[in-house]
Motif scaffolding. Structure first.
Motif, mmCIF file in Angstrom:
data_model
loop_
_atom_site.group_PDB
_atom_site.id
_atom_site.type_symbol
_atom_site.label_atom_id
_atom_site.label_comp_id
_atom_site.label_asym_id
_atom_site.label_seq_id
_atom_site.Cartn_x
_atom_site.Cartn_y
_atom_site.Cartn_z
ATOM 1 N N SER A 1 0.829 -1.212 0.000
ATOM 2 C CA SER A 1 0.000 0.000 0.000
ATOM 3 C C SER A 1 0.860 1.256 0.000
ATOM 4 C CB SER A 1 -0.948 0.006 1.200
ATOM 5 O OG SER A 1 -0.252 0.268 2.407
ATOM 6 N N GLN A 2 2.039 1.176 0.615
ATOM 7 C CA GLN A 2 2.900 2.349 0.707
ATOM 8 C C GLN A 2 3.718 2.590 -0.561
ATOM 9 O OE1 GLN A 2 2.603 4.686 3.161
ATOM 10 N NE2 GLN A 2 0.863 3.320 3.500
ATOM 11 N N THR B 1 -2.580 -10.351 -3.076
ATOM 12 C CA THR B 1 -2.498 -9.491 -1.894
ATOM 13 C C THR B 1 -1.810 -8.177 -2.217
ATOM 14 O OG1 THR B 1 -2.418 -11.446 -0.472
ATOM 15 C CG2 THR B 1 -1.722 -9.363 0.508
ATOM 16 N N GLY B 2 -0.815 -8.214 -3.123
ATOM 17 C CA GLY B 2 -0.166 -6.976 -3.534
ATOM 18 C C GLY B 2 -1.149 -6.016 -4.176
ATOM 19 N N LEU C 1 -5.079 -1.455 -3.658
ATOM 20 C CA LEU C 1 -6.482 -1.085 -3.505
ATOM 21 C C LEU C 1 -6.705 -0.354 -2.184
ATOM 22 C CD1 LEU C 1 -9.181 -1.459 -5.031
ATOM 23 C CD2 LEU C 1 -9.579 -3.495 -3.641
ATOM 24 N N LEU C 2 -6.010 -0.794 -1.142
ATOM 25 C CA LEU C 2 -6.096 -0.134 0.160
ATOM 26 C C LEU C 2 -5.642 1.321 0.067
ATOM 27 C CD1 LEU C 2 -6.578 -0.452 3.252
ATOM 28 C CD2 LEU C 2 -4.181 -1.120 3.443
ATOM 29 N N PHE D 1 -7.649 4.686 1.946
ATOM 30 C CA PHE D 1 -6.607 5.546 2.500
ATOM 31 C C PHE D 1 -6.880 7.015 2.196
ATOM 32 C CE2 PHE D 1 -2.180 7.046 3.135
ATOM 33 C CZ PHE D 1 -1.971 6.491 4.392
ATOM 34 N N SER D 2 -7.531 7.278 1.066
ATOM 35 C CA SER D 2 -7.926 8.654 0.747
ATOM 36 C C SER D 2 -8.902 9.183 1.796
ATOM 37 C CB SER D 2 -8.554 8.711 -0.645
ATOM 38 O OG SER D 2 -8.948 10.019 -0.967
ATOM 39 N N ALA D 3 -9.848 8.328 2.205
ATOM 40 C CA ALA D 3 -10.794 8.718 3.256
ATOM 41 C C ALA D 3 -10.068 8.933 4.584
ATOM 42 C CB ALA D 3 -11.873 7.644 3.409
ATOM 43 N N TRP D 4 -9.056 8.100 4.841
ATOM 44 C CA TRP D 4 -8.258 8.228 6.065
ATOM 45 C C TRP D 4 -7.504 9.561 6.062
ATOM 46 C CZ3 TRP D 4 -8.773 6.292 10.543
ATOM 47 C CH2 TRP D 4 -7.723 6.122 11.438
#
Length: 426
Positions: free
Chosen positions: A25-26, A143-144, A149-150, A155-158
């Protein structure tokens, strides 16, 4: 009870995949705040491109060395350290007050990210039997994409809730905690459950001259075909979504950050579908090359569509193009199916690293080139539309290189592959 028959192996599986989810995700999460970073730090698009590329450059340059180190010293240590280093890099990124600090942070993130895939594969191979491993490695690959997707709408909402600094700080803390979790799961607990088993499983590659092996691979035509094949299908997608996809949606279609990140999510859904579907098709057809050539041609056509519409296709078509390009990225797993088919097991790790280097080399180059094109047209004409139009020439060229690479692959049928491996291992 040994490792491969224990229930604890599923704890290992979940823990390793959780780490991969957060690490991946990073790779692309900073693309969500490109506009904000340019504003806060008063930097140009070229600087943003370099900032994105430096992480992929570090990741790319460490792929082959990491494979060699993991074979020699075992994968557990490197995966644990990688999670912690990525966490520290993300925390520093969230606290940075100067672009130099941001560059240092992304270098750390790249170092940590470079540890994940090779070591994940080796760890799962130690804990699972061959039949289980073949099935589970596909889930690991997906999973990657879930990690990417995360780093879209969730993450934008976070970021919208906490602000970008607090959001990245919390992600860094989570990664450091997964490093501690991995130590417990991979080192401490196995010592208690399996005290009689050796910790390190040595591979045949240790007994070979590394320089001779690398020279043989570099001189191998098939290895280069895979290098260029991966170059064309991975970098355009990963490099673009990690740097310019969100700004592109915001600038060209007046979308909010959240709405623009949904475009990336569409591509990631395509990637999630692409990996298992293309593998199934290749298995049914009993050929990898034919469906993979088709995928590369479609990707080349999709990037070319951006040029046809002057960098601004209709929104419904844009969504379709993101899905198709993401699908092609998912299909890139076929690169490693060809590696497994063409090379003996004792060489497949380094060849996979070589092919993966090609994929992420293009991910290094695209953000930089794209940023320079945008800066040029912004200063000359002030037109973002014109800048994006000429910028899309870059992924078109990259995908054409990929089409050349996949076309030059020499496919070895399954029976021939088995005979080849058997003769090389004797």
């Amino acid at each position: 009870m040994d490792k491969q028959n224990s229930r604890f192996r599923w704890v290992v599986f979940v823990s390793v995949l959780l780490t991969y989810l957060l690490l991946s995700s990073q790779r692309t999460a900073p693309g969500l705040i490109t506009e904000q970073v340019m504003k806060d730090f008063q930097v140009t698009a070229t600087t943003i491109g370099l900032l994105t590329s430096i992480q992929f450059f570090v990741y790319t340059s460490l792929q082959i060395p990491m494979g060699i180190l993991a074979d020699r010293f075992g994968p557990n240590f490197f995966l644990i350290i990688g999670a912690i280093v990525t966490g520290l890099g993300t925390i520093i990124y969230s606290l940075g007050t100067h672009e130099v600090v941001l560059f240092f942070a992304r270098i750390l993130t790249g170092i940590g990210d470079a540890t994940i895939w090779v070591n994940l594969v080796l760890i799962l191979s130690h804990w699972f039997k061959v039949k289980e491993f073949v099935r589970l490695i596909g889930i690991a690959g997906m999973t990657g994409s879930l990690g990417f997707l995360l780093a879209t709408v969730p993450f934008s909402a976070w970021i919208d809730l906490l602000g970008w600094r607090a959001a990245f700080f919390s992600a860094g803390i989570a990664l450091c905690l997964t490093g501690i979790l991995l130590y417990i799961v991979l080192v401490k607990k196995p010592r208690q459950l399996f005290p009689n088993e050796t910790v390190t499983v040595k591979d045949e590659i240790q007994h070979q001259n590394i320089s001779t092996l690398l020279k043989r691979i570099v001189m191998n035509r098939q290895a280069w075909a895979l290098f260029f094949c991966h170059f064309g299908v991975v970098g355009g997608y990963v490099g673009f979504i990690s740097s310019w996809a969100v700004p592109y949606g915001m600038n060209m279609y007046d979308l909010t950050r959240s709405d623009a990140s949904q475009l990336i999510m569409v591509g990631l859904i395509g990637a999630l579908i692409g990996a298992p579907l293309t593998s199934w098709i290749a298995s049914r057809l009993k050929t990898i090359k034919r469906p993979y050539v088709t995928v590369h041609f479609i990707i080349f056509t999709s990037w070319s569509a951006f040029l046809f519409f002057k960098g601004n296709p209709p929104l419904f078509m844009l969504i379709l193009l993101f899905f198709i390009i993401g699908f092609g990225f998912g299909a890139s797993a076929l690169t490693f199916a060809v590696v497994r088919q063409s090379f003996p097991i004792k060489e497949s790790g380094i060849v996979s690293g070589f092919a993966n280097t090609g994929g992420f080399l293009s991910a290094v180059l695209l953000p930089v080139f794209f940023g320079k094109v945008l800066d040029h047209f912004q200063s000359v004409s002030g037109s973002m539309t014109e800048g994006y139009f000429y910028g899309f020439i870059i992924p078109v060229i990259f995908s054409l290189i990929g089409l050349f690479g996949v076309s030059t692959i020499e496919e070895i049928r399954h029976r021939e592959s088995a005979e080849l491996e058997s003769s090389r291992l004797k």
